[in-house]
Design an enzyme around this catalytic site. Structure first.
Site, PDB file in Angstrom:
ATOM      1  N   GLU A   1     -10.822  -4.011   2.933  1.00  0.00           N
ATOM      2  CA  GLU A   1      -9.481  -4.602   2.839  1.00  0.00           C
ATOM      3  C   GLU A   1      -8.576  -4.062   3.961  1.00  0.00           C
ATOM      4  O   GLU A   1      -7.685  -4.766   4.433  1.00  0.00           O
ATOM      5  CB  GLU A   1      -8.896  -4.358   1.440  1.00  0.00           C
ATOM      6  CG  GLU A   1      -9.567  -5.275   0.423  1.00  0.00           C
ATOM      7  CD  GLU A   1      -9.667  -4.734  -0.989  1.00  0.00           C
ATOM      8  OE1 GLU A   1      -8.925  -3.799  -1.350  1.00  0.00           O
ATOM      9  OE2 GLU A   1     -10.515  -5.251  -1.742  1.00  0.00           O
TER      10      GLU A   1
ATOM     11  N   ASN B   1     -11.539   3.304  -7.227  1.00  0.00           N
ATOM     12  CA  ASN B   1     -10.490   2.919  -6.279  1.00  0.00           C
ATOM     13  C   ASN B   1      -9.509   1.979  -6.980  1.00  0.00           C
ATOM     14  O   ASN B   1      -9.847   0.830  -7.253  1.00  0.00           O
ATOM     15  CB  ASN B   1     -11.177   2.235  -5.084  1.00  0.00           C
ATOM     16  CG  ASN B   1     -10.201   1.598  -4.119  1.00  0.00           C
ATOM     17  OD1 ASN B   1      -8.999   1.859  -4.161  1.00  0.00           O
ATOM     18  ND2 ASN B   1     -10.730   0.760  -3.232  1.00  0.00           N
ATOM     19  N   TRP B   2      -8.323   2.478  -7.241  1.00  0.00           N
ATOM     20  CA  TRP B   2      -7.332   1.662  -7.962  1.00  0.00           C
ATOM     21  C   TRP B   2      -6.669   0.616  -7.075  1.00  0.00           C
ATOM     22  O   TRP B   2      -5.928  -0.233  -7.566  1.00  0.00           O
ATOM     23  CB  TRP B   2      -6.267   2.574  -8.594  1.00  0.00           C
ATOM     24  CG  TRP B   2      -6.706   3.198  -9.889  1.00  0.00           C
ATOM     25  CD1 TRP B   2      -7.981   3.246 -10.383  1.00  0.00           C
ATOM     26  CD2 TRP B   2      -5.879   3.836 -10.854  1.00  0.00           C
ATOM     27  NE1 TRP B   2      -7.998   3.879 -11.599  1.00  0.00           N
ATOM     28  CE2 TRP B   2      -6.715   4.262 -11.906  1.00  0.00           C
ATOM     29  CE3 TRP B   2      -4.508   4.115 -10.943  1.00  0.00           C
ATOM     30  CZ2 TRP B   2      -6.221   4.937 -13.031  1.00  0.00           C
ATOM     31  CZ3 TRP B   2      -4.010   4.791 -12.052  1.00  0.00           C
ATOM     32  CH2 TRP B   2      -4.873   5.189 -13.088  1.00  0.00           C
ATOM     33  N   LYS B   3      -6.857   0.717  -5.749  1.00  0.00           N
ATOM     34  CA  LYS B   3      -6.210  -0.203  -4.808  1.00  0.00           C
ATOM     35  C   LYS B   3      -4.683  -0.207  -5.073  1.00  0.00           C
ATOM     36  O   LYS B   3      -4.140   0.823  -5.487  1.00  0.00           O
ATOM     37  CB  LYS B   3      -6.828  -1.603  -4.906  1.00  0.00           C
ATOM     38  CG  LYS B   3      -8.357  -1.546  -4.803  1.00  0.00           C
ATOM     39  CD  LYS B   3      -9.010  -2.878  -4.578  1.00  0.00           C
ATOM     40  CE  LYS B   3     -10.511  -2.679  -4.470  1.00  0.00           C
ATOM     41  NZ  LYS B   3     -11.241  -3.895  -4.113  1.00  0.00           N
TER      42      LYS B   3
ATOM     43  N   SER C   1     -18.125  -5.167  -7.229  1.00  0.00           N
ATOM     44  CA  SER C   1     -18.367  -5.726  -8.559  1.00  0.00           C
ATOM     45  C   SER C   1     -19.260  -4.852  -9.450  1.00  0.00           C
ATOM     46  O   SER C   1     -20.064  -5.374 -10.222  1.00  0.00           O
ATOM     47  CB  SER C   1     -18.937  -7.152  -8.445  1.00  0.00           C
ATOM     48  OG  SER C   1     -17.987  -8.016  -7.856  1.00  0.00           O
TER      49      SER C   1
ATOM     50  N   GLY D   1     -14.790  -7.655  -5.802  1.00  0.00           N
ATOM     51  CA  GLY D   1     -13.896  -8.421  -6.662  1.00  0.00           C
ATOM     52  C   GLY D   1     -14.391  -9.813  -7.008  1.00  0.00           C
ATOM     53  O   GLY D   1     -13.657 -10.602  -7.597  1.00  0.00           O
TER      54      GLY D   1
ATOM     55  N   GLU E   1     -20.311  -1.469   0.936  1.00  0.00           N
ATOM     56  CA  GLU E   1     -19.593  -2.468   0.139  1.00  0.00           C
ATOM     57  C   GLU E   1     -19.672  -3.830   0.825  1.00  0.00           C
ATOM     58  O   GLU E   1     -18.856  -4.127   1.722  1.00  0.00           O
ATOM     59  CB  GLU E   1     -18.128  -2.065  -0.007  1.00  0.00           C
ATOM     60  CG  GLU E   1     -17.947  -0.735  -0.714  1.00  0.00           C
ATOM     61  CD  GLU E   1     -16.599  -0.652  -1.391  1.00  0.00           C
ATOM     62  OE1 GLU E   1     -16.575  -0.439  -2.602  1.00  0.00           O
ATOM     63  OE2 GLU E   1     -15.572  -0.827  -0.714  1.00  0.00           O
TER      64      GLU E   1
ATOM     65  N   HIS F   1     -12.044   0.972   4.330  1.00  0.00           N
ATOM     66  CA  HIS F   1     -12.323  -0.035   3.295  1.00  0.00           C
ATOM     67  C   HIS F   1     -12.183  -1.423   3.918  1.00  0.00           C
ATOM     68  O   HIS F   1     -11.337  -1.637   4.795  1.00  0.00           O
ATOM     69  CB  HIS F   1     -11.347   0.136   2.126  1.00  0.00           C
ATOM     70  CG  HIS F   1     -11.714  -0.702   0.944  1.00  0.00           C
ATOM     71  ND1 HIS F   1     -11.435  -2.051   0.897  1.00  0.00           N
ATOM     72  CD2 HIS F   1     -12.365  -0.411  -0.200  1.00  0.00           C
ATOM     73  CE1 HIS F   1     -11.898  -2.545  -0.237  1.00  0.00           C
ATOM     74  NE2 HIS F   1     -12.467  -1.568  -0.922  1.00  0.00           N
TER      75      HIS F   1
HETATM   76  P1  PGA Z   1     -14.534  -4.150  -7.127  1.00  0.00           P
HETATM   77  O1  PGA Z   1     -14.004  -3.380  -5.798  1.00  0.00           O
HETATM   78  O2  PGA Z   1     -15.311  -3.131  -7.920  1.00  0.00           O
HETATM   79  O3  PGA Z   1     -13.286  -4.608  -7.793  1.00  0.00           O
HETATM   80  O4  PGA Z   1     -15.409  -5.245  -6.642  1.00  0.00           O
HETATM   81  C1  PGA Z   1     -14.808  -2.447  -5.144  1.00  0.00           C
HETATM   82  C2  PGA Z   1     -14.081  -1.863  -3.960  1.00  0.00           C
HETATM   83  O5  PGA Z   1     -13.424  -2.610  -3.224  1.00  0.00           O
HETATM   84  O6  PGA Z   1     -14.137  -0.637  -3.728  1.00  0.00           O
END
Ligand code: PGA
Length: 252
Positions: free
Chosen positions: A102, A14-16, A214, A176, A170, A100
């Protein structure tokens, strides 16, 4: 009823909100490396929406699938700034991440809205990866599994029965942050998710349950070996071929 685990792992990147056209070379490097030395695992990248079409062109005929990071619940209409699942499919996406944390947090997405987005994705032929996960305090209070069960019950419409989809567990505090739950906690929550899926859909189908938060080259092998972990959803470490490829190789 026990569900069978899928035979191969699923590694999703996932590049966000990261990546300009110049970043396509990272995706191409992953694709070329996997063409040269193939893996058993399923591999997918989720670039920001403006890159989907170009990435789909650049990686055509390669082993890496392309997906979107979100999609609207409606197919079209007066929704300024939004993008529908049908449009993303038209641009070359074949999967979509929905719910997600976020999106749940920063855009206040509810379980009900996510369930509507899942229906939109299914209408468009996009395979959803639906994310669930608890906050740090909820884990500390011993509520993690209940939170995840509630999210699953609210976000998974009946129409998913018999359709291909995945769940990504998650924990919000692990995203992150460089922190990950213990092996025992990941195993326990994945088992809870598997039981919840069995209760909702009656069991039978092997729905992949990915872990995310992470995941790095240093911990990927250990995480991927945990019972009930069918793959990983990788954020930061999926942005560069140098860090994403070792994770893919760890999945085998
Ligand atoms: P991360 O993000 O690997 O940077 O912790 C995971 C995600 O949000 O899918």
């Amino acid at each position: 009823m026990a569900l069978t685990s899928p035979p191969t792992k699923f590694v999703a990147g996932n590049w966000k909100m990261n990546g300009l056209a110049s970043a396509l070379r990272e995706a191409t490097a992953v694709s070329e490396a996997l063409k040269a030395t193939p893996v058993q695992s399923r591999v997918a990248l989720f670039p920001p929406a403006p890159l989907i079409w170009r990435m789909a062109q650049a990686l055509a005929d390669g082993p890496v699938e392309i997906g979107a990071q979100d999609s609207h619940r409606e197919d079209c209409g007066a929704y300024t700034g939004d993008v529908s699942a049908e449009m993303l499919h038209d641009a070359g996406a074949r999967l979509v991440i929905l719910g997600h944390s976020e999106r749940r947090t920063l855009h206040r997405e509810s379980d009900q809205l996510i369930a509507g987005k899942v229906l939109g994705a299914l209408r468009a032929g996009l395979e959803p990866i639906i994310c669930v996960g608890e906050q740090r305090e909820q884990r500390r209070m011993g509520h993690a599994n209940r939170v995840v069960r509630d999210q699953l019950e609210g976000s998974l419409p009946d129409a998913l029965t018999g359709q291909p989809f995945s769940i990504a567990y998650e924990p919000i505090w692990a995203i992150g942050s460089g922190e990950t739950p213990s092996v025992a906690d990941i195993e326990d929550t994945h088992a809870t998710i598997q039981e919840a899926l069995s209760a909702i859909f009656g069991g039978g189908a092997a729905t992949p349950i990915l872990y995310g938060g992470s995941v790095k080259p240093e911990n990927a092998a250990e995480i991927l070996q945990i019972a009930g972990v069918d793959g990983v959803l990788v954020g930061g470490a999926s942005l560069a071929a140098d860090t994403f490829l070792p994770i893919i190789r760890a999945a085998g």
